[in-house]
Design an enzyme around this catalytic site. Sequence first.
Site, mmCIF file in Angstrom:
data_model
loop_
_atom_site.group_PDB
_atom_site.id
_atom_site.type_symbol
_atom_site.label_atom_id
_atom_site.label_comp_id
_atom_site.label_asym_id
_atom_site.label_seq_id
_atom_site.Cartn_x
_atom_site.Cartn_y
_atom_site.Cartn_z
ATOM 1 N N ASP A 1 0.849 -1.189 0.000
ATOM 2 C CA ASP A 1 0.000 0.000 0.000
ATOM 3 C C ASP A 1 0.891 1.248 0.000
ATOM 4 O OD1 ASP A 1 -2.501 1.241 0.004
ATOM 5 O OD2 ASP A 1 -2.582 1.358 2.184
ATOM 6 N N GLU B 1 2.709 4.880 -4.168
ATOM 7 C CA GLU B 1 2.691 5.744 -5.363
ATOM 8 C C GLU B 1 3.991 6.549 -5.573
ATOM 9 O OE1 GLU B 1 -1.006 4.253 -4.499
ATOM 10 O OE2 GLU B 1 0.096 5.567 -3.149
ATOM 11 N N ASP C 1 -9.001 3.385 -2.693
ATOM 12 C CA ASP C 1 -9.957 3.854 -1.686
ATOM 13 C C ASP C 1 -11.217 4.410 -2.337
ATOM 14 O OD1 ASP C 1 -8.022 3.152 0.135
ATOM 15 O OD2 ASP C 1 -7.210 5.171 0.308
#
Length: 818
Positions: A410, A413, A484
């Site tokens: 997670d 990015e 999300d």
Amino acid sequence: MKFKHCFYLVFLLSIVSLKTVAQNPVKGIGKIIKVAVNGQNVNIITDNAYARITVYSANIIRVRIDKQQLANDFSYAVISQPQKTNTGITQNTRQITIQTDSLKAVINKAPFAITFYTNTGEVINEDETGLTTSWVNESVTTYKKMQEDERFIGLGEKTGDLDRRGNGYTNWNSDSFGYSTTQDPIYSTIPFYIGIHHNLNYGIFLDNTYQSDFNFGASNNRFSSFGARGGEMNYYFIYHKQLADIITSYTALTGRMKMPPLWSLGYQQNRYSYYPETEVFRIAQTLREKKIPADGITLDIHYMDHYKVFTWDKSRFPDPKAMTDKLKDMGFKLTVIVDPGVKVEPGYGVYDRGAKENIFIKYPDSTNYTGEVWPGWCNFPDFTNPKGRTWWGTEMKKYGADGISGIWNDMNEIATWGQKMPDNIIFDYDGKKASHLQTRDVYALQMARASYEGAKTAFNKRPFILTRSGYAGLQRYTAIWTGDNRSEDSHMLLGVRLLNSLGLSGVPFTGMDIGGFTGNPSQPLYARWIQIGAFNPYFRNHTAVNTKSSEPWAYGEEVLEIARNYINLRYKLMPYLYSTFYEATQNGHPVMRSLAIDYTFDKNIYKTDFENQYQFGSAFMVAPFEGYASFGKIYFPAGKWYDLYSGQVQNGDQQKIIEVNMHKLPVYVKESSIIPMQSLVQSTAQKPTDTLTVHIYKGDINNRFVYYEDDGESYAYENGAYYKRAITYNAAKNEIVFDKAEGSLSSKFTKIKIVLHGFNATSTIKLNGTQTAVNDDFASFLTPISKFDPQGPANQVEGERVKSVVLKNDSNTFSINY
């Protein structure tokens, strides 16, 4: 004196140069001034650039262009080399022609421009005259003539409609909490799209890791374009007659997934967050008590000690190994989240070892970049450094020792508070050194790679790897979910399109947060979403902190029964699903398939009314609708379609309005389909009964399905330890053939029950030429929902009359004629 004159001359030349730049802010590629042919390569020098056109295969031509001499070739995405190809290259004063057995490229010399043709002379794709390829500062863009009624699909995880014409997109991996249904960019980058026009289709893959931009006629009526904010123009042009073959060729370039662990295809119960361990056991026990099949539970960041990666909060989880052992005894595997940020805390072993190995990304002055995330101020491993990937894999060993089965990457990015990482951060880029501008979009791919390679060794079996972000080629290492999302009908349907687009872009193992991550879904929305989830490759229920509980029993008994029905169906379909994943490992075809793959030139499938419909494998067509919908409009492509629940046949090439309720997701079966199923189990760790049930639907088209088994957890299948057999439906011969089984593994099923749908007039079949009676039978895929209203009507069993026959499952070829 001479020095003054020289200085003055240089000064004047500088002014002239600056004036020229001011007058010409766009630098075109210009005309070709030199050509050199070397095997399957055409090396070109133009007025302002260097280019190389390479025949990669009969169906793929690669184009590289730069303002300077081309650098040594390097790619994190492309893993294949050019194939030796029958190639003809000729030239005259006006053009260069490259011919393969499948397509032709003609390169105009003045100015440089490329047109791709079929071998019968049809234009597949061409540079826009007068624009072709050019630079604005360091940004490079190639402009393509937009063909009449051209459509554009794919481009990975992009919001919006199936047909992307009229829109523009940017690739810059971004932490996009609660993103809108039109937001761009979001988490991942796959710069590959498919163009469709005049019964032709082609693919273009721009392999450039700088921020890239795609324009499909946004704010202009002249061109489509693709380009990047730095680096070279580097794209692969792919042509096939069938769209599915374009995906196959693209994944030949960028790689295909390995077989996933079988348990990862089961239902996964997640939450941000389940803790302490008593809560984890409560969830596991409740799933079993309520007969909701499930294989996985996931721990979010609260399992860690103050959110520090590779640690446990020992007050919440005092003995991780004992916990995972107990969960495995109950049929559950545990997945844990990992974030790239390593807290700067001397004495914290992970940080100390990372600092000692010097594997963190850095500023130009060689100090570590520090950004703030969940644990506080963190340094970040350089996954573009082989040393950094090895270090990460070593840290993964503690998870292997603790009995972990899945790793969820997670925040990769990279996400940091403020969401503004400096441009001047330096990455190793496998020894080539690159700034954040070139590296951001590929960072998550390399983190997934490090997690996969580390877990493969640490777990000593197939790991499950999940990522939020990535780049082209991510399918080699990881599944991906859509981040999300929101608990809204529009987000549920957007999720369907995102997964379909990822499938068009070479990624078969995809999922979304069932029920939505942010907010609280209504009962109808949750019921519909979990139905759709049963027909997603990765079936994950997840919700955020401070939302209502989102387990299937949290929405009342009626929704619980609906959820159980569809999770049960998922587990019964496990042989079909596992075989479909095997197909993905062989040809790159997705598990969840946009109708554009099989019905590319049917204009109806691109309409917004029907763009959410999709195929699940080759057999099923799913028609999603909002949770509250009472009626829905469905488009049936050409052919015949069976209602999954009633067996009623619907002729294709037409639209139909149907009644919709929250009890049932509209699902149809394509004629001639072959669907292997098993008995219901509560997890994939439980052995089904000894009978494989193969449902075959009568049709007028030929079909072939490859049935596949292996042990579900090891890599022994790579050495022949599998059971595989092709099942062929020949409509013209009225024949079904089960080929001789391949592989050294025995099937887990000792019997085969063949269920014939639509063969009502058949009373006997010929089994290997011998007349054999068939049984009258009844097929039903759902259990009726309870009569919750004492005054309401009872819900009847829905199903259809079918024919069936039970056979011994040996490995030899047998045929059935009907």
